[in-house]
Structures are given as C-alpha cells and as structure tokens.
Design a protein around this motif. Structure first.
Motif, PDB file in Angstrom:
ATOM      1  N   LEU A  32       0.830  -1.207   0.000  1.00  0.00           N
ATOM      2  CA  LEU A  32       0.000   0.000   0.000  1.00  0.00           C
ATOM      3  C   LEU A  32       0.869   1.263   0.000  1.00  0.00           C
ATOM      4  CD1 LEU A  32      -2.759   1.398   0.210  1.00  0.00           C
ATOM      5  CD2 LEU A  32      -2.674   1.077   2.676  1.00  0.00           C
ATOM      6  N   ALA A  33       1.944   1.216   0.785  1.00  0.00           N
ATOM      7  CA  ALA A  33       2.843   2.372   0.837  1.00  0.00           C
ATOM      8  C   ALA A  33       3.433   2.636  -0.553  1.00  0.00           C
ATOM      9  CB  ALA A  33       3.958   2.113   1.841  1.00  0.00           C
ATOM     10  N   THR A  36       0.741   3.927  -2.896  1.00  0.00           N
ATOM     11  CA  THR A  36       0.436   5.332  -2.610  1.00  0.00           C
ATOM     12  C   THR A  36       1.519   6.229  -3.215  1.00  0.00           C
ATOM     13  OG1 THR A  36      -0.565   4.625  -0.546  1.00  0.00           O
ATOM     14  CG2 THR A  36      -0.103   6.965  -0.748  1.00  0.00           C
ATOM     15  N   VAL A  47      -1.678  10.767   2.210  1.00  0.00           N
ATOM     16  CA  VAL A  47      -2.917  10.910   1.436  1.00  0.00           C
ATOM     17  C   VAL A  47      -4.085  10.896   2.421  1.00  0.00           C
ATOM     18  CG1 VAL A  47      -2.161   9.860  -0.749  1.00  0.00           C
ATOM     19  CG2 VAL A  47      -3.017   8.396   1.078  1.00  0.00           C
ATOM     20  N   ALA A  52      -6.496   6.267   0.807  1.00  0.00           N
ATOM     21  CA  ALA A  52      -5.733   5.069   1.185  1.00  0.00           C
ATOM     22  C   ALA A  52      -6.645   3.844   1.197  1.00  0.00           C
ATOM     23  CB  ALA A  52      -5.086   5.269   2.554  1.00  0.00           C
TER      24      ALA A  52
END
Lengths: 302, 156
Positions: A32-33, A36, A47, A52
């Motif tokens: 996810l990081a 993003t 964000v 997210a």
C-alpha cells in the motif's frame, strides 16, 4: 470485519492462521505504501484516509482475482517476500477479464433486446464509459460508469469492479437472448400491460416475458403467445390451489425446463430461467388463497 | 478499511518515526537544535494526532524529518521554542495539504512555508498559518498567481 476477509474468503479451504495474517498484513502495508507513492508520483508522503482505503481495496481485489483465477496460489501468497509480483499477476488476470467484458459488450450490441427502453440504452452507454475509465492500477474494485438498468436477477453487491460488470453483462446477454426468442410485437404488448410507459420507466424487460412463458408452460399452452388470458388465470388458480409448496416448486421448475427446452436454451440461460421460476413460488403462494394471480401473470391490455 | 488496520499500522509507524527523529537530531545539532527523548515522543504523538485530525494517512518516512531538515537553518528558530515551532509547522503542513486538495507536492509546500516563514512572516507562525498558507491554498484551488514579492516588488 478483518481486512483480510476477501482473501481468506477465496482460500477458505484453509483459513489463515493469526501469524499468517500478521505476516500478510505487513506485506500489504508495504504494498500500500508503494502503491500510494506511485499514485502521488512521489510528490506526497501522505494521502487522505479515504484515498488510502480505495487504494487498499483495489490491492485486495487484484490479489483476490489472482488467487481466484489461479495466477498464484495460497502458498505463493504466504511465501512471497514482496507482493508486487503477485499484484502484477493479479492485474494480468483483470486485464483478461476486461477483454472478456469488451467482447460481452460487443455480443450485447449484436444481440440487443430489440425493445426501446431509456435506462437500457443509457446503461449500454454507461458501460462504454466504464471501459474507458476503468483504472486497473489504482481503483480496480470500482465501477466508474452508470449502470441503471435493472436486471431480472440482481448482480450481488459483493462483486466488485470488472467482476461485477462481467456478471452483469452475462446476465444481460441471457435476458436479451431470451426476449429475442419472442415476437417483438407480443413482447411490447405484454410490457404495455405491465407498464404503459415501458420505454421511460426503470423496469426490467425480461421478467414479464419469462414469467408469462413459464405460466403458459404450466398450462401446456403455446409459450410464444405470451398472453395469459383471464380464463387461463382461472384455470391456473384451480389447478394450483390443491398443491403444497413442494408440488408448486416442482411444477414451476418443470415449466421452466420446458420453456428452456423449447427455446433450446444453454445451461446458463436455463439456470437463469430456473431462478426466475423459483422466485415466483412465494408470490404464487401468497396470491393463491385470494383466488387471483393477476399480480403475477399478465393479460394483454391492448 | 477495517477497524484493526489503522491502529496496528500507526503503532508500527510510531516506532519508525522515533528512530528517524533520533537520527535527525544528529543533522540538526549542527544548527544548535535538538529534541530530547521526551520531545521526540511528544512530536511523534502529535504527528499522528495531526494526521488523525486532518483525516490523512502517511507512509514511509513521513514529513517530519523533512520539515526538521528544511527549517533547522532558519534564523527564527531557537532551541527554546524548537519543539513548539515544529509542532505547529507539522499541524500547518497537514492542514494545508488538505486545504490545497493535494494539488501541492510535499516539497513545494515545505519550500513555500520555509520561504514565507523566513521572509514576510519573519518567524511568525500565526502569520504563516493565517495569511500566507490560506492565500496559497485559495490560489491553488482557484488558479490565481501567488505574489511572493513585497510592496516594492522584491522577492523575499
């Protein structure tokens, strides 16, 4: 609800242990990081939480599709140090689904219902928008397009993104093919009996046709006539009144099979019609004691 | 996102932030500025409070060390008010990131804040938050040009 639910659901043959969940969660955060970072093009380290969440759901959906269609298996998912590669494989699965969806859309264009209905036309345009705007990379779980036309059997809300759209298209294709088996003039007369403004209202075109065809099959009448007269309804009521729930269910299933056989319907279409017949059962059960089946079966009004 | 997701992620990130701030102290010491262990914990806690209050989530190193490194050479920051200044700058950053609808990159916003803080604001955090950043965000949303000059047309 746990965040890993969609993935566990797909590999529910053996639920993930707590350690496996923690390990997978850590890898999902890293993914996810990175996602993003790609999304903001490295310009923003933060964000909004809503954004997210969307990115995270897209990742889960993509991995879920990869698992579901065998791009990788549970062992690979748990063993992978980095989920990036599996994510790419999931994306490839989704890309194939998008291509399949486009082919389904083309088939629908070639096999239209043949009946004017504003919401139907708008939905086909909305689906074009979907294919133009569908974002596999960041928002694979979203459905960017208006789908207003109501199907006879709704697509479950649990389905997301392209999976929802493809299921919708498959069902629409079945419904269109069914309607096209009957004369347009008769279909229009039937629809007018149920809804005079059938062109402008948000109604399903398939259901009245399917129900009357099943009703006519119950009566051993010509299903292509599509009209169930008042006398026929009386005859239906008298023949069904002595039936219990099981008997009614069996008769409806037999009628649906008869219609499918007459129309030479394939297995998915036959299943779809069976489902329509099954959903008729509570409605008929409710109305039989009143001695009228007017709310279920339709008589031509014009 | 599930209920368990954010708290666990935040706990993991807090540990990361604390070790990053310790490392950052080595850099800022050259400018006579450093945070004590307690201040590091307070600043870290405030980071997540600011993120929560502004409805944001941050990954990786986050903005804190970048803010510290950008502002440590400011003539308007002294060791006595270092922690308080950093806390306010951090709050301002996330607030105005939202207000600008994410149209300004981190680096641009930090650069703008630093230029204004050392320039027209002359170290006033109230001026920075109340006028300069409001103006920047308004202009970002509505497309007006930012005038970074004084009344004589000189840049700061």
């Amino acid at each position: 609800m746990n965040d890993l639910t969609p993935i566990i659901y797909t590999v529910n043959d053996k639920p993930l242990s707590e350690e496996e969940q923690i390990a997978l969660q850590g890898k999902l955060w890293q993914l996810l990081a990175r996602q993003t970072d790609y999304y903001t093009m490295g310009c923003s380290s933060s964000v909004r939480v809503e954004m997210a969440e969307e990115l995270y759901h897209s990742l889960l959906f993509t991995l879920q599709e990869g698992l579901k269609y065998g791009a990788f298996d549970r062992t690979q998912l748990l063993a992978a140090k980095d989920l990036e590669l599996l994510l790419r494989e999931g994306r490839e699965v989704i890309e194939k689904q998008v291509e399949a969806g486009k082919r389904l859309w083309m088939q629908i264009q070639q096999n239209p219902a043949g009946i004017n209905n504003i919401s139907y036309d708008d939905t086909l345009k909305g689906l074009v928008e979907f294919f133009k705007r569908y974002d596999i990379r960041y928002f694979a779980h979203q459905i960017p397009g208006d789908i207003d036309y109501q199907l006879g059997h709704h697509v479950p809300d649990e389905l997301l993104g392209i999976e929802y759209v493809n299921t919708y298209l498959r069902r629409l294709l079945i419904e269109n093919s069914f309607i096209r088996c009957f004369e347009t003039d008769k279909v229009v007369r039937l629809l007018q009996s149920s809804c005079p403004d059938y062109c402008g209202q948000l109604i399903n075109l398939y259901e009245p046709v399917a129900i009357n065809a099943i009703g006519l099959a119950l009566l051993n009448e010509n299903i292509y006539a599509l009209n169930i007269t008042a006398e026929m309804k009386e005859s239906l009521v008298s023949s069904l009144q002595g039936c219990d729930k099981d008997c009614l269910s069996r008769l409806l299933a037999q009628s649906a099979e008869k219609v499918s056989s007459l129309l030479k319907a394939g297995a998915p279409a036959a299943d779809y019609l069976n489902q329509t017949a099954a959903e008729l059962l509570p409605r008929i059960e409710l109305l039989l004691p009143t001695g009228h089946l007017d709310g279920v079966f339709l008589t031509f009004s014009v | 996102m599930g209920k368990e997701f954010l708290p666990a992620l935040i706990e993991w990130q807090k540990q990361q932030t604390i070790s990053e701030l310790r490392e950052c102290n080595q850099f800022t010491k050259e400018y006579g500025l450093s945070l004590t262990e307690q201040q590091i914990i307070d600043v870290t806690e405030r980071r997540f409070a600011a993120l929560r209050d502004t409805g944001r989530i941050e990954f990786g190193q986050g903005i804190l060390t970048r803010l510290l490194k950008a502002f440590c050479n400011s003539p308007y920051i002294m060791q006595d008010d270092y922690e308080e200044t950093i806390l306010v700058l951090q709050d301002c950053f996330y607030y105005f990131k939202n207000e600008s609808e994410d149209r300004i990159s981190d680096d641009e916003l930090i650069e703008f804040m630093k230029n204004r803080f050392d320039g027209i604001c002359q170290g006033s955090l109230e001026y920075l938050a109340g006028t300069s950043l409001e103006e920047l965000c308004r202009n970002t949303r509505y497309g007006y040009e930012v005038d970074e000059t004084d009344i004589y047309g000189r840049g700061f």
